[in-house]
Design a protein around this motif. Structure first.
Motif, PDB file in Angstrom:
ATOM      1  N   MET A  40       0.851  -1.165   0.000  1.00 51.49           N
ATOM      2  CA  MET A  40       0.000   0.000   0.000  1.00 51.49           C
ATOM      3  C   MET A  40       0.904   1.238   0.000  1.00 51.49           C
ATOM      4  SD  MET A  40      -3.054   1.081   2.666  1.00 51.49           S
ATOM      5  CE  MET A  40      -3.019  -0.510   3.337  1.00 51.49           C
ATOM      6  N   VAL A  41       0.703   2.108  -0.953  1.00 49.26           N
ATOM      7  CA  VAL A  41       1.539   3.291  -1.099  1.00 49.26           C
ATOM      8  C   VAL A  41       0.877   4.466  -0.388  1.00 49.26           C
ATOM      9  CG1 VAL A  41       2.563   4.869  -2.758  1.00 49.26           C
ATOM     10  CG2 VAL A  41       2.368   2.450  -3.310  1.00 49.26           C
ATOM     11  N   THR A  42       1.638   5.147   0.438  1.00 45.93           N
ATOM     12  CA  THR A  42       1.126   6.325   1.132  1.00 45.93           C
ATOM     13  C   THR A  42       1.532   7.549   0.336  1.00 45.93           C
ATOM     14  OG1 THR A  42       1.358   5.225   3.243  1.00 45.93           O
ATOM     15  CG2 THR A  42       1.157   7.610   3.292  1.00 45.93           C
ATOM     16  N   LYS A  43       0.545   8.337  -0.084  1.00 49.06           N
ATOM     17  CA  LYS A  43       0.812   9.512  -0.913  1.00 49.06           C
ATOM     18  C   LYS A  43       0.303  10.778  -0.231  1.00 49.06           C
ATOM     19  CE  LYS A  43       0.176   7.009  -5.216  1.00 49.06           C
ATOM     20  NZ  LYS A  43      -0.510   6.993  -6.497  1.00 49.06           N
ATOM     21  N   ARG A  44       0.486  10.900   1.050  1.00 49.20           N
ATOM     22  CA  ARG A  44      -0.091  12.044   1.734  1.00 49.20           C
ATOM     23  C   ARG A  44       0.863  12.642   2.749  1.00 49.20           C
ATOM     24  NH1 ARG A  44      -1.841   9.346   6.490  1.00 49.20           N
ATOM     25  NH2 ARG A  44      -2.082   7.169   6.025  1.00 49.20           N
ATOM     26  N   ILE A  97      -9.169   0.949   1.005  1.00 52.56           N
ATOM     27  CA  ILE A  97     -10.203   0.649   0.008  1.00 52.56           C
ATOM     28  C   ILE A  97      -9.572   0.452  -1.364  1.00 52.56           C
ATOM     29  CG2 ILE A  97     -12.160   1.660  -1.247  1.00 52.56           C
ATOM     30  CD1 ILE A  97     -12.952   2.992   1.468  1.00 52.56           C
ATOM     31  N   LEU A  98      -8.681   1.362  -1.727  1.00 51.53           N
ATOM     32  CA  LEU A  98      -8.036   1.263  -3.034  1.00 51.53           C
ATOM     33  C   LEU A  98      -7.157   0.015  -3.124  1.00 51.53           C
ATOM     34  CD1 LEU A  98      -7.133   5.001  -3.706  1.00 51.53           C
ATOM     35  CD2 LEU A  98      -8.978   3.647  -4.737  1.00 51.53           C
ATOM     36  N   ASN A  99      -6.532  -0.353  -2.039  1.00 51.43           N
ATOM     37  CA  ASN A  99      -5.735  -1.582  -2.029  1.00 51.43           C
ATOM     38  C   ASN A  99      -6.632  -2.794  -2.290  1.00 51.43           C
ATOM     39  OD1 ASN A  99      -3.437  -3.286  -1.554  1.00 51.43           O
ATOM     40  ND2 ASN A  99      -4.266  -3.699   0.473  1.00 51.43           N
ATOM     41  N   LEU A 100      -7.784  -2.829  -1.643  1.00 52.26           N
ATOM     42  CA  LEU A 100      -8.717  -3.930  -1.867  1.00 52.26           C
ATOM     43  C   LEU A 100      -9.207  -3.948  -3.316  1.00 52.26           C
ATOM     44  CD1 LEU A 100     -10.894  -3.780   1.389  1.00 52.26           C
ATOM     45  CD2 LEU A 100      -9.225  -5.538   0.782  1.00 52.26           C
ATOM     46  N   ALA A 101      -9.565  -2.769  -3.831  1.00 53.38           N
ATOM     47  CA  ALA A 101     -10.142  -2.691  -5.182  1.00 53.38           C
ATOM     48  C   ALA A 101      -9.092  -2.923  -6.263  1.00 53.38           C
ATOM     49  CB  ALA A 101     -10.808  -1.333  -5.371  1.00 53.38           C
ATOM     50  N   ARG A 102      -7.984  -2.210  -6.186  1.00 54.50           N
ATOM     51  CA  ARG A 102      -6.985  -2.274  -7.256  1.00 54.50           C
ATOM     52  C   ARG A 102      -6.121  -3.525  -7.186  1.00 54.50           C
ATOM     53  NH1 ARG A 102      -4.664   3.916  -6.964  1.00 54.50           N
ATOM     54  NH2 ARG A 102      -6.382   4.929  -8.073  1.00 54.50           N
ATOM     55  N   ASP A 103      -5.581  -3.794  -6.026  1.00 51.70           N
ATOM     56  CA  ASP A 103      -4.605  -4.870  -5.896  1.00 51.70           C
ATOM     57  C   ASP A 103      -5.242  -6.250  -5.745  1.00 51.70           C
ATOM     58  OD1 ASP A 103      -2.788  -2.813  -5.995  1.00 51.70           O
ATOM     59  OD2 ASP A 103      -2.408  -2.801  -3.831  1.00 51.70           O
ATOM     60  N   LEU A 104      -6.382  -6.301  -5.060  1.00 50.06           N
ATOM     61  CA  LEU A 104      -7.003  -7.595  -4.791  1.00 50.06           C
ATOM     62  C   LEU A 104      -8.253  -7.860  -5.629  1.00 50.06           C
ATOM     63  CD1 LEU A 104      -6.590  -7.577  -0.906  1.00 50.06           C
ATOM     64  CD2 LEU A 104      -5.109  -8.641  -2.619  1.00 50.06           C
ATOM     65  N   ALA A 132     -19.277  -4.207  -2.915  1.00 52.92           N
ATOM     66  CA  ALA A 132     -19.994  -4.978  -1.885  1.00 52.92           C
ATOM     67  C   ALA A 132     -18.995  -5.725  -1.000  1.00 52.92           C
ATOM     68  CB  ALA A 132     -20.970  -5.948  -2.530  1.00 52.92           C
ATOM     69  N   GLY A 133     -17.973  -6.299  -1.604  1.00 53.83           N
ATOM     70  CA  GLY A 133     -16.950  -7.005  -0.836  1.00 53.83           C
ATOM     71  C   GLY A 133     -16.165  -6.065   0.057  1.00 53.83           C
ATOM     72  N   ILE A 134     -15.865  -4.884  -0.459  1.00 50.57           N
ATOM     73  CA  ILE A 134     -15.145  -3.890   0.347  1.00 50.57           C
ATOM     74  C   ILE A 134     -15.968  -3.510   1.566  1.00 50.57           C
ATOM     75  CG2 ILE A 134     -14.277  -1.512   0.371  1.00 50.57           C
ATOM     76  CD1 ILE A 134     -13.528  -1.918  -2.603  1.00 50.57           C
ATOM     77  N   ALA A 135     -17.277  -3.318   1.369  1.00 47.69           N
ATOM     78  CA  ALA A 135     -18.157  -2.964   2.487  1.00 47.69           C
ATOM     79  C   ALA A 135     -18.127  -4.056   3.559  1.00 47.69           C
ATOM     80  CB  ALA A 135     -19.580  -2.739   1.991  1.00 47.69           C
ATOM     81  N   ILE A 136     -18.158  -5.308   3.130  1.00 50.41           N
ATOM     82  CA  ILE A 136     -18.134  -6.424   4.085  1.00 50.41           C
ATOM     83  C   ILE A 136     -16.799  -6.458   4.824  1.00 50.41           C
ATOM     84  CG2 ILE A 136     -18.101  -8.949   4.262  1.00 50.41           C
ATOM     85  CD1 ILE A 136     -20.196  -8.933   1.966  1.00 50.41           C
ATOM     86  N   VAL A 137     -15.707  -6.290   4.096  1.00 52.34           N
ATOM     87  CA  VAL A 137     -14.379  -6.302   4.726  1.00 52.34           C
ATOM     88  C   VAL A 137     -14.263  -5.181   5.746  1.00 52.34           C
ATOM     89  CG1 VAL A 137     -11.916  -5.952   4.297  1.00 52.34           C
ATOM     90  CG2 VAL A 137     -13.231  -7.459   2.800  1.00 52.34           C
ATOM     91  N   LEU A 138     -14.742  -3.984   5.393  1.00 50.34           N
ATOM     92  CA  LEU A 138     -14.669  -2.851   6.319  1.00 50.34           C
ATOM     93  C   LEU A 138     -15.528  -3.087   7.560  1.00 50.34           C
ATOM     94  CD1 LEU A 138     -14.711   0.154   3.816  1.00 50.34           C
ATOM     95  CD2 LEU A 138     -12.779  -0.647   5.192  1.00 50.34           C
ATOM     96  N   GLN A 139     -16.721  -3.670   7.378  1.00 47.60           N
ATOM     97  CA  GLN A 139     -17.578  -3.979   8.528  1.00 47.60           C
ATOM     98  C   GLN A 139     -16.900  -5.003   9.437  1.00 47.60           C
ATOM     99  OE1 GLN A 139     -21.248  -5.338   6.809  1.00 47.60           O
ATOM    100  NE2 GLN A 139     -22.056  -3.276   6.508  1.00 47.60           N
TER     101      GLN A 139
END
Length: 135
Positions: free
Chosen positions: A1-5, A59-66, A71-78
């Protein structure tokens, strides 16, 4: 995960979109789906904090990398939030048990009572003492 902030401050949606190379509509979608909860200014402008950016990176790590969908992201976050809550509860419980045990040990010592289970010496073999019944 890249930190850009950078640390500290709040960021407007256009800045965040540029920082992470995503369209502002994607950020709005994440908000609409409940994945992000940016605060709002008096003029109703979305303001993203460092915590929001940390969550966005996850979120971006889940979406882009995985390849996880929304819907899956929402479940993982919960699940992540539940695990954090359970971890906090477990920590509180462990602290409660520890405090109770220390308190009871102190009461036992102050009352001059012998504990039911004798303490083992820190080193050396375990010594078992048998009491014989007096006749």
């Amino acid at each position: 995960m890249v930190t850009k902030r950078k640390k500290q401050g709040t960021y407007m949606i256009s800045v965040v979109a540029d920082m992470y190379s995503i369209h502002p509509q994607t950020l709005r979608l994440y908000e609409r789906e409940g994945l992000l909860r940016p605060s709002r200014s008096d003029g109703n402008t979305r303001l993203y904090t460092d915590e929001d950016l940390e969550r966005l990176e996850f979120i971006l790590n889940l979406a882009r990398d995985l390849g996880v969908n929304i819907a899956g992201i929402a479940i993982v976050l919960q699940m992540r939030e539940r695990m954090e809550a359970m971890n906090a509860q477990m920590g509180d419980f462990v602290e409660y048990v520890r405090t109770e045990m220390l308190g009871r040990m102190q009461q036992t010592q102050q009352a001059g009572l012998v504990p039911l289970v004798p303490r083992r010496p820190a080193s050396g073999p375990v010594i078992v003492v048998k009491q014989t019944k007096k006749k």
